[in-house]
Design a protein around this motif. Sequence first.
Motif, PDB file in Angstrom:
ATOM      1  N   ARG A   1      -0.029   4.272  -2.382  1.00  0.00           N
ATOM      2  CA  ARG A   1      -0.272   5.761  -1.717  1.00  0.00           C
ATOM      3  C   ARG A   1       0.475   6.849  -2.571  1.00  0.00           C
ATOM      4  O   ARG A   1      -0.049   7.856  -2.883  1.00  0.00           O
ATOM      5  CB  ARG A   1       0.000   5.722  -0.414  1.00  0.00           C
ATOM      6  CG  ARG A   1      -0.076   7.082   0.386  1.00  0.00           C
ATOM      7  CD  ARG A   1       0.598   7.150   1.856  1.00  0.00           C
ATOM      8  NE  ARG A   1      -0.526   6.302   2.667  1.00  0.00           N
ATOM      9  CZ  ARG A   1      -1.568   6.596   3.418  1.00  0.00           C
ATOM     10  NH1 ARG A   1      -1.813   8.095   3.104  1.00  0.00           N
ATOM     11  NH2 ARG A   1      -2.340   5.929   4.014  1.00  0.00           N
TER      12      ARG A   1
ATOM     13  N   HIS B   1      -8.875  -0.393  -4.328  1.00  0.00           N
ATOM     14  CA  HIS B   1      -9.173  -0.182  -2.918  1.00  0.00           C
ATOM     15  C   HIS B   1     -10.529   0.314  -2.822  1.00  0.00           C
ATOM     16  O   HIS B   1     -10.980   1.586  -3.354  1.00  0.00           O
ATOM     17  CB  HIS B   1      -8.088   0.506  -2.179  1.00  0.00           C
ATOM     18  CG  HIS B   1      -6.854  -0.079  -2.417  1.00  0.00           C
ATOM     19  ND1 HIS B   1      -5.982  -0.795  -1.064  1.00  0.00           N
ATOM     20  CD2 HIS B   1      -5.864  -0.252  -3.034  1.00  0.00           C
ATOM     21  CE1 HIS B   1      -5.012  -1.224  -1.463  1.00  0.00           C
ATOM     22  NE2 HIS B   1      -4.891  -0.866  -2.764  1.00  0.00           N
TER      23      HIS B   1
ATOM     24  N   PHE C   1       0.775  -1.297   0.037  1.00  0.00           N
ATOM     25  CA  PHE C   1       0.084  -0.064   0.029  1.00  0.00           C
ATOM     26  C   PHE C   1       0.752   1.377  -0.127  1.00  0.00           C
ATOM     27  O   PHE C   1       0.524   2.232  -0.632  1.00  0.00           O
ATOM     28  CB  PHE C   1      -0.994   0.184   1.165  1.00  0.00           C
ATOM     29  CG  PHE C   1      -1.912   1.109   1.081  1.00  0.00           C
ATOM     30  CD1 PHE C   1      -3.005   1.233  -0.123  1.00  0.00           C
ATOM     31  CD2 PHE C   1      -1.868   2.224   1.973  1.00  0.00           C
ATOM     32  CE1 PHE C   1      -3.725   2.341   0.099  1.00  0.00           C
ATOM     33  CE2 PHE C   1      -2.644   3.165   1.918  1.00  0.00           C
ATOM     34  CZ  PHE C   1      -3.868   3.143   0.869  1.00  0.00           C
TER      35      PHE C   1
ATOM     36  N   GLU D   1      -6.739  -0.140   3.194  1.00  0.00           N
ATOM     37  CA  GLU D   1      -5.500  -0.552   2.819  1.00  0.00           C
ATOM     38  C   GLU D   1      -5.184  -1.905   2.087  1.00  0.00           C
ATOM     39  O   GLU D   1      -4.362  -1.874   1.403  1.00  0.00           O
ATOM     40  CB  GLU D   1      -4.158  -0.223   3.844  1.00  0.00           C
ATOM     41  CG  GLU D   1      -4.184   1.187   4.388  1.00  0.00           C
ATOM     42  CD  GLU D   1      -2.866   1.246   5.381  1.00  0.00           C
ATOM     43  OE1 GLU D   1      -2.218   0.359   5.546  1.00  0.00           O
ATOM     44  OE2 GLU D   1      -2.595   2.477   5.924  1.00  0.00           O
TER      45      GLU D   1
END
Length: 576
Positions: A105, A137, A101, A125
């Motif tokens: 991100r 997600h 993740f 996440e």
Amino acid sequence: MADVANARARYRRILRFAGRYMIQAWWFELVLPRFGLGALAARGRARRLQNIARRFHVLAVQYGGLMIKVGQFLSSRLDVLPPEITKELEGLQDEVPPVAFPAIRRLAQAELGIPLERAFEWVDETPVAAASLGQAHRARLTAADAEETGFADVVVKVQRPGIEEIVDVDLKALRRVAEWMSRVRVVRDHVDLPALVEEFAHTSREEIDYLHEAQNAERFAADFAGDSRVAVPEVAWERSTRRVLTLADVTAIKINDVDALRAAGIDPAEVAKEFANVMFDQLFVNGFFHADPHPGNIFVTPTPTPTGAHTGRGTGTDSPTRSWTFTFIDFGMMGEVPDRLRHSLQRLMIAVASRNSAQMIESIRAVGVLLPSADTVELERAMTALFARFGGMGFAELQDVDPREFRDFAKEFGDVMRSLPFQLPENFLLIIRAVSLTSGMCSSLDPAFNVWDAVEPYADRLLRDERGNMVQAVAREAASVAGVMARLPRRLDDMVTRIEDGRLVADVPKLDRWLRRLERMGRRVMSAVLFTGLVISGAVLRAEDLTIGTVLMVASLIPLLHALFAGFAGRRGPHD
């Protein structure tokens, strides 16, 4: 430097894999049979194919990227590839490892230009799905964004970091493999592999452009506007870029989850039938279709009240007791069917439904699979035998047929097809994939699913439409000819005037007589065209409306008499 080295290593690994098994296939399938060792080569074929598929499976999972896409396509080709290959490649999509993740991100924040905490109220996440080119997600929009869009719960699809470079390397390797295989005559004569790879490349590059996917979603939704059978998630455009796509969360029952369907009071057999109709509409009516209809991309969404009547396209019946909808997602891989190809495919479906071998072969030729030089006598005979023996059988009935009988038919068709000059035309890669996945999906939902039951009413509807279009076409042609004939005297008079005004020596009286004859002949041709149009229109419409059809056929006698006897008056005049 490390990235460049990794790209080179990836490229070389793919080429080594392809080269090794191309040489193996050449040795066992071409060389040994020439020395009378074909039986020996055939004895270990199943084991060899299984081994190749297993090793490719490992390669695809390890490298991801387009290798996963290639494996998925091969696993869907139940119609031409042996089960030793397709079974080994099943489930490739489900084995793609997710990206950590933090990397997701970083990419999402760079694309959106703000921290995720400001872009969304929260983001899960743990990915809900990890695919070869990106992962998804669950998230929730901020209150302000939710008020503006009209929905709060979303799925955020984020591209895998570095996927564009990986796609470039994979396409470079696939182009080289296609170049190698095109040097083999039996491959070169039947398929333009470089063109096929370019089609695959174009589709793959579109698939990693999420703005293009969002546009596809809206176009698909417009095609089914007002049709209660199909739903499409809305796009949150303010939270979407080329590498990040935010859609309304429409998660529901996966289409192949038979137990969940039954628990919701939904008949899987009805789902299979309706799904076939929806896919037929996309391919044969809209010309814009979902080319990746695997179970992960289609939900069956229960609705709180029975749905109303839909637009009436196709043969799907919107029963007042049906209270569910197909919800499609993932519009990265979409296909288009040009008008001419769509018409040829419609004719092919009608031929299959009517078990008309001759028309089916002509339709295949029109589609572009068979080259014009193909001698199709043997193929027509084989198709007639196929329809006579297996026509109308469903999947469950075919399972009861003696496997030896299948092998005999397969061998006969294989021999016939190898003797014919055929090729895989453009636009066909995605069509074949969509049809293969649709057939497999329907059979998994209902083992007794009979594709004939789905094809025949749909083909009947296409035939009715075609009759109407034919009448209109004849009328347009007759009007066009009438217009030309009406303008002909003035055009000919202009031509005579230009000749008389020039320096050319012309016998004008003779020319006038010749022009009058030409004009009479043109009018008789126009009458013949009108007669043909009225007769065909009347014959077609008699099946729908006996009165109108009969009136048109009787009216056709007037232009027929003119076409037959109008020339006699001219013959009674002065002779040349």
